[in-house]
Scaffold this active site. Structure first.
Site, PDB file in Angstrom:
ATOM      1  N   HIS A   1       0.789  -1.129   0.008  1.00  0.00           N
ATOM      2  CA  HIS A   1      -0.097  -0.128   0.005  1.00  0.00           C
ATOM      3  C   HIS A   1       0.854   1.519  -0.020  1.00  0.00           C
ATOM      4  O   HIS A   1       0.632   2.346   0.640  1.00  0.00           O
ATOM      5  CB  HIS A   1      -1.051  -0.181   1.211  1.00  0.00           C
ATOM      6  CG  HIS A   1      -1.939  -1.292   1.316  1.00  0.00           C
ATOM      7  ND1 HIS A   1      -2.458  -1.492   0.101  1.00  0.00           N
ATOM      8  CD2 HIS A   1      -2.593  -1.844   2.197  1.00  0.00           C
ATOM      9  CE1 HIS A   1      -3.464  -2.435   0.262  1.00  0.00           C
ATOM     10  NE2 HIS A   1      -3.552  -2.641   1.505  1.00  0.00           N
TER      11      HIS A   1
ATOM     12  N   HIS B   1      -9.731   1.177   0.792  1.00  0.00           N
ATOM     13  CA  HIS B   1      -9.625   0.052   1.566  1.00  0.00           C
ATOM     14  C   HIS B   1     -10.788  -0.069   2.608  1.00  0.00           C
ATOM     15  O   HIS B   1     -10.718  -0.470   4.014  1.00  0.00           O
ATOM     16  CB  HIS B   1      -8.440   0.046   2.223  1.00  0.00           C
ATOM     17  CG  HIS B   1      -7.771  -1.198   2.611  1.00  0.00           C
ATOM     18  ND1 HIS B   1      -8.611  -2.230   3.291  1.00  0.00           N
ATOM     19  CD2 HIS B   1      -6.519  -1.778   2.146  1.00  0.00           C
ATOM     20  CE1 HIS B   1      -7.734  -3.277   3.602  1.00  0.00           C
ATOM     21  NE2 HIS B   1      -6.795  -3.256   2.882  1.00  0.00           N
TER      22      HIS B   1
ATOM     23  N   GLU C   1     -11.450  -3.840  -2.515  1.00  0.00           N
ATOM     24  CA  GLU C   1     -10.613  -2.811  -2.913  1.00  0.00           C
ATOM     25  C   GLU C   1     -10.540  -2.912  -4.448  1.00  0.00           C
ATOM     26  O   GLU C   1      -9.713  -3.531  -5.119  1.00  0.00           O
ATOM     27  CB  GLU C   1      -9.180  -3.095  -2.539  1.00  0.00           C
ATOM     28  CG  GLU C   1      -9.229  -3.130  -0.878  1.00  0.00           C
ATOM     29  CD  GLU C   1      -7.951  -4.040  -0.500  1.00  0.00           C
ATOM     30  OE1 GLU C   1      -6.714  -3.574  -0.555  1.00  0.00           O
ATOM     31  OE2 GLU C   1      -8.231  -4.966   0.295  1.00  0.00           O
TER      32      GLU C   1
END
Length: 329
Positions: free
Chosen positions: A103, A174, A294
């Site tokens: 991420h 997310h 996501e």
């Protein structure tokens, strides 16, 4: 001397992150500029939150760092924290077990305090500048995200970005969704419009033979069926292109969630590794407490020429649209 007690809307370093409250279309939303995250999402007439979240910012600096956040500059994983772009090697922050970049690294967009650019009753625009070299990524990246409640039980998120040098660019919302207010989501029914998925190794990096057909595997959700507890944390290679409906989630209480997106991939994570934590309304979240959905580019795309391109170049605009549409049966 009396110790200073951190306030619910204050980060550990003292910076304020005042929440933004939106309403429209039968939904109400609390949005934090820390991580551009959805802290809470409610539906009129439903007595529980639709997402996993917290009333306080402190958990978001720790175990809940990705909950509800906009993650990037490259959502999901980059193998070995390295990639080659236009003949130049780049090393990125290996924040997951020292083996991968997850991420966007330890100080990715989920850990940043975004600027509130505009706000109305049903919409908010937040911006963030990620400098050249941040977490090892090239290029100064200017990101804008609009959260809106346009009507009919819809949460719409639109992300755009520009850069001054070629760079990987892949953002994802997310959020963890929980439709029935129960302890886990394993009995909820899931349908995904994907004929293929990405099998992964122990580091959660796609295998060389990926993608693979879902046919005959536990990843075949083309026909609705319960999520189960076998464990899912994989990218589904979505059918079609452009803005289209790719997923439907249904609970026994009659609530449903449809997801529409223009992205090529969808990471589904069943939160099986969720550590016990106190969340909204005093709820205790544990394994399988919510389902992360996501929409994204495919993981490790900067290292896979056979995957959809995830490189943003000067003069281009990155665009990502996703709508989460809630309804009662």
């Amino acid at each position: 001397m009396t110790a200073t007690i951190p306030q619910p809307e204050t980060l550990p370093d003292g910076r304020a992150a005042l929440p933004i409250r939106l309403s429209g279309g039968g939904l109400s939303l609390r949005l934090s500029p820390f991580g551009a995250r959805v802290q809470d999402l409610r539906m009129d007439g439903v007595d529980h939150p639709l997402v996993l979240g917290s009333d306080h910012l402190a958990p978001y600096v720790g175990d809940m760092i990705y909950h509800g956040a906009l993650v990037g500059r490259f959502a999901n994983r980059i193998a070995d924290g390295r990639f080659t772009l236009d003949g130049r090697n780049h090393l990125t922050d290996r924040n997951e077990g020292g083996a991968t970049t997850l991420h966007g690294g330890s100080e990715g967009s989920a850990a940043q305090l975004w600027t509130v650019e505009a706000q109305s009753e049903s919409s908010a625009t937040l911006t963030l500048r990620m400098p050249d070299g941040h977490m090892g990524f090239p290029g100064t990246l200017d990101v804008r995200v609009v959260h809106s409640l346009p009507g009919d039980g819809t949460l719409a998120i639109e992300i755009t970005a520009t850069t001054d040098a070629p760079t990987p660019c892949n953002f994802a919302h997310h959020g963890y969704f929980a439709l029935d207010g129960g302890d886990d989501v394993t009995t909820q029914t899931l349908r995904i419009d994907a004929d293929r998925y990405l099998p992964v190794d122990a580091r959660m990096i796609p295998l060389p033979e990926a993608p693979a057909p879902v046919d005959g595997t536990r990843f075949d959700f083309r026909t609705p069926r319960p999520i189960g507890d076998a464990g899912i944390d994989h990218n589904f290679c979505l059918n079609g292109s452009g803005m289209r409906r790719v997923l439907r989630l249904e609970a026994v209480n009659g609530l449903s969630l449809d997801v529409e997106t223009d992205q090529p991939g969808l990471q589904v994570y069943d939160a099986r590794n969720q550590e016990p934590i106190l969340g909204l309304d005093g709820r205790r979240y544990g394994p399988f407490a919510g389902l992360a959905l996501e929409t994204q580019a495919w993981p490790d795309a900067p290292n896979r020429a056979d995957f959809p391109d995830a490189i943003l170049r000067p003069g281009e605009t990155y665009r990502h649209r996703v709508s989460y549409i809630f309804a009662r049966g």
